[in-house]
Design a protein around this motif. Structure first.
Motif, PDB file in Angstrom:
ATOM      1  N   LEU A 149      -4.056  -1.144  -4.663  1.00  0.00           N
ATOM      2  CA  LEU A 149      -4.154   0.092  -5.435  1.00  0.00           C
ATOM      3  C   LEU A 149      -5.522   0.750  -5.318  1.00  0.00           C
ATOM      4  CD1 LEU A 149      -2.382  -0.940  -8.776  1.00  0.00           C
ATOM      5  CD2 LEU A 149      -1.388   0.294  -6.839  1.00  0.00           C
ATOM      6  N   ASP A 150      -6.476   0.077  -4.692  1.00  0.00           N
ATOM      7  CA  ASP A 150      -7.867   0.549  -4.684  1.00  0.00           C
ATOM      8  C   ASP A 150      -8.036   1.972  -4.178  1.00  0.00           C
ATOM      9  OD1 ASP A 150      -8.629  -1.833  -5.681  1.00  0.00           O
ATOM     10  OD2 ASP A 150      -9.685  -2.542  -3.898  1.00  0.00           O
ATOM     11  N   HIS A 151      -7.197   2.379  -3.222  1.00  0.00           N
ATOM     12  CA  HIS A 151      -7.355   3.694  -2.608  1.00  0.00           C
ATOM     13  C   HIS A 151      -6.805   4.827  -3.464  1.00  0.00           C
ATOM     14  CE1 HIS A 151      -3.293   2.433  -1.731  1.00  0.00           C
ATOM     15  NE2 HIS A 151      -2.972   3.631  -1.249  1.00  0.00           N
ATOM     16  N   LEU A 152      -6.087   4.498  -4.532  1.00  0.00           N
ATOM     17  CA  LEU A 152      -5.460   5.526  -5.376  1.00  0.00           C
ATOM     18  C   LEU A 152      -6.431   5.938  -6.483  1.00  0.00           C
ATOM     19  CD1 LEU A 152      -1.877   4.003  -5.639  1.00  0.00           C
ATOM     20  CD2 LEU A 152      -2.723   5.702  -4.008  1.00  0.00           C
ATOM     21  N   THR A 153      -7.551   6.462  -6.072  1.00  0.00           N
ATOM     22  CA  THR A 153      -8.639   6.728  -7.021  1.00  0.00           C
ATOM     23  C   THR A 153      -8.410   7.957  -7.894  1.00  0.00           C
ATOM     24  OG1 THR A 153      -9.807   7.889  -5.251  1.00  0.00           O
ATOM     25  CG2 THR A 153     -10.363   5.563  -5.611  1.00  0.00           C
ATOM     26  N   ILE A 206      -5.666  -9.326 -15.231  1.00  0.00           N
ATOM     27  CA  ILE A 206      -5.983  -7.922 -15.006  1.00  0.00           C
ATOM     28  C   ILE A 206      -7.126  -7.875 -14.003  1.00  0.00           C
ATOM     29  CG2 ILE A 206      -6.691  -5.745 -16.045  1.00  0.00           C
ATOM     30  CD1 ILE A 206      -5.680  -6.790 -18.717  1.00  0.00           C
ATOM     31  N   ASP A 207      -6.803  -7.570 -12.773  1.00  0.00           N
ATOM     32  CA  ASP A 207      -7.840  -7.472 -11.757  1.00  0.00           C
ATOM     33  C   ASP A 207      -7.438  -6.430 -10.716  1.00  0.00           C
ATOM     34  OD1 ASP A 207      -5.800  -8.807 -10.454  1.00  0.00           O
ATOM     35  OD2 ASP A 207      -6.869 -10.702 -10.298  1.00  0.00           O
ATOM     36  N   ASN A 208      -8.367  -6.129  -9.829  1.00  0.00           N
ATOM     37  CA  ASN A 208      -8.129  -5.162  -8.750  1.00  0.00           C
ATOM     38  C   ASN A 208      -7.774  -3.766  -9.253  1.00  0.00           C
ATOM     39  OD1 ASN A 208      -8.578  -7.161  -6.759  1.00  0.00           O
ATOM     40  ND2 ASN A 208      -6.462  -7.848  -6.939  1.00  0.00           N
ATOM     41  N   VAL A 209      -8.285  -3.431 -10.439  1.00  0.00           N
ATOM     42  CA  VAL A 209      -8.135  -2.045 -10.916  1.00  0.00           C
ATOM     43  C   VAL A 209      -9.495  -1.393 -11.126  1.00  0.00           C
ATOM     44  CG1 VAL A 209      -5.902  -2.460 -12.023  1.00  0.00           C
ATOM     45  CG2 VAL A 209      -8.007  -2.765 -13.345  1.00  0.00           C
ATOM     46  N   PRO A 258       0.826  -1.217   0.000  1.00  0.00           N
ATOM     47  CA  PRO A 258       0.000   0.000   0.000  1.00  0.00           C
ATOM     48  C   PRO A 258       0.857   1.262   0.000  1.00  0.00           C
ATOM     49  CG  PRO A 258      -0.784  -1.576   1.631  1.00  0.00           C
ATOM     50  CD  PRO A 258       0.529  -2.098   1.150  1.00  0.00           C
ATOM     51  N   LEU A 259       0.497   2.196  -0.868  1.00  0.00           N
ATOM     52  CA  LEU A 259       1.183   3.481  -0.924  1.00  0.00           C
ATOM     53  C   LEU A 259       0.361   4.509  -0.149  1.00  0.00           C
ATOM     54  CD1 LEU A 259       2.174   3.458  -4.684  1.00  0.00           C
ATOM     55  CD2 LEU A 259       3.736   3.260  -2.764  1.00  0.00           C
TER      56      LEU A 259
END
Length: 341
Positions: free
Chosen positions: A117-121, A136-139, A95-96
């Protein structure tokens, strides 16, 4: 010059022929007005980024042999918008803390999955090229993305992008994709790169009515089809396939560049409606007729470049070939790799 499809970030993986040197449309490597803050220290101990100001917006941690993002202290960069972790040894996405990020680049690492990466909206550009990702998932939460790069991974199926309706550029070259599918929601897509896969049929593109560039070089296509709804298409790259006939382009009247080089085409045809054609790449085929060249291209007022080398019409009359083309197409300024004099 024409672009080759799997060249992300100025990386060329596929050229039609040696003369067709390429430039890529993956632009995250291009120079910007403000150069990113360079980071270069020999160890990853605490203090690695001490020299970087807290208020920096660009962070470039490239080719530092990073194996983890821990202990970088990224949380102090509260204004950070762009990070590049290119050419490191990262195998896991941690997590960044930088929720303000708009551009994130993990090109050429060892990642096997997409996570955290979910929080980097706010992201508008995400580069995961040259890794080992299979899915390709979780984007799906990254709905502000306009550019997504997955070149040279191990992706076998196009999926997981249906929510990314703001995408303008999608690069999936050099993977293991066999079918063009699940792209219908991407109605704003302008560039689609699928070169160096295993695609056998042009399909699943009907809803991409804003598409301007389509590149499917080095696949297994035998027929040009499924493009009739793409009325805004300007560039079409189909080199290194098994296409035998130029057809199905009647509705693509805005086409400016057509690349059908290195196929099995015996007759120049199917270009009648392309009044804006400026570049035709048809080298390395089986064309024999100068009459067809004249009939198809003499009325193209915007035509500047043609490639016919390594066709029988060139190899059988090498001494007179250029003069014949120049006479038939007096507006042309480039024949093959050489400018017309």
């Amino acid at each position: 010059m024409k672009p080759s499809d799997v060249e992300m970030n100025s990386t060329t993986l596929d050229n039609s022929v040696a003369a067709n040197t390429t430039t890529d449309h993956h632009n995250s490597d291009s120079e910007e007005d403000t150069q990113p803050q360079e980071v270069g220290k020999d160890s990853l101990e605490d203090g690695f980024l001490d020299d970087v100001p807290d208020d920096t917006e660009d962070l470039d941690v490239v080719h530092e042999r990073l194996t983890t993002l821990e202990r970088l202290g990224l949380e102090r960069f509260t204004n950070l918008q762009r990070i590049s972790f290119r050419q490191n040894l990262l195998s896991k996405l941690l997590p960044l803390p930088n929720k303000t990020l708009t551009e994130l680049d993990f090109y050429d690492n060892r990642l096997t999955r997409i996570e955290n990466l979910d929080h980097l909206t706010d992201l508008t550009s995400l580069d995961l090229s040259f890794n080992k990702i299979k899915h390709i998932d979780n984007v799906d939460k990254l709905t502000n993305l306009t550019e997504l790069f997955f070149v040279a991974n191990k992706v076998s199926k196009i999926s997981g992008v249906s929510t990314l309706v703001n995408l303008r550029n999608l690069e999936l070259g050099a993977n293991r994709i066999r079918v063009i599918e699940n792209l219908e929601p991407l109605v704003n897509l302008e560039q689609l790169w699928l070169g160096k896969n295993k695609i056998t049929k042009l399909q699943g593109l009907d809803q991409l009515k804003n598409l301007k560039l389509l590149s499917i070089q080095s696949n297994r296509l035998q027929k040009i089809e499924g493009l009739s709804n793409l009325s805004k298409l300007e560039e079409l790259y189909l080199s290194h396939n098994a296409i035998e006939t130029i057809e199905g382009l009647e509705n693509n009247t805005n086409l400016q560049t057509v690349d059908v080089s290195a196929n099995r085409i015996k007759k120049l045809e199917g270009l009648e409606k392309l009044s804006h054609l400026s570049e035709l790449w048809a080298n390395d085929n089986q064309l024999t007729s100068y009459e067809d060249v004249e009939a198809q291209l003499k009325d193209k007022k915007e035509l500047q470049t043609v490639y016919f080398e390594r066709n029988p019409l060139q190899t059988a009359a090498q001494a007179t070939y250029r003069l014949k083309i120049k006479t038939l197409l007096p507006r042309v300024t480039q024949i093959d790799a050489a400018l017309v004099r």
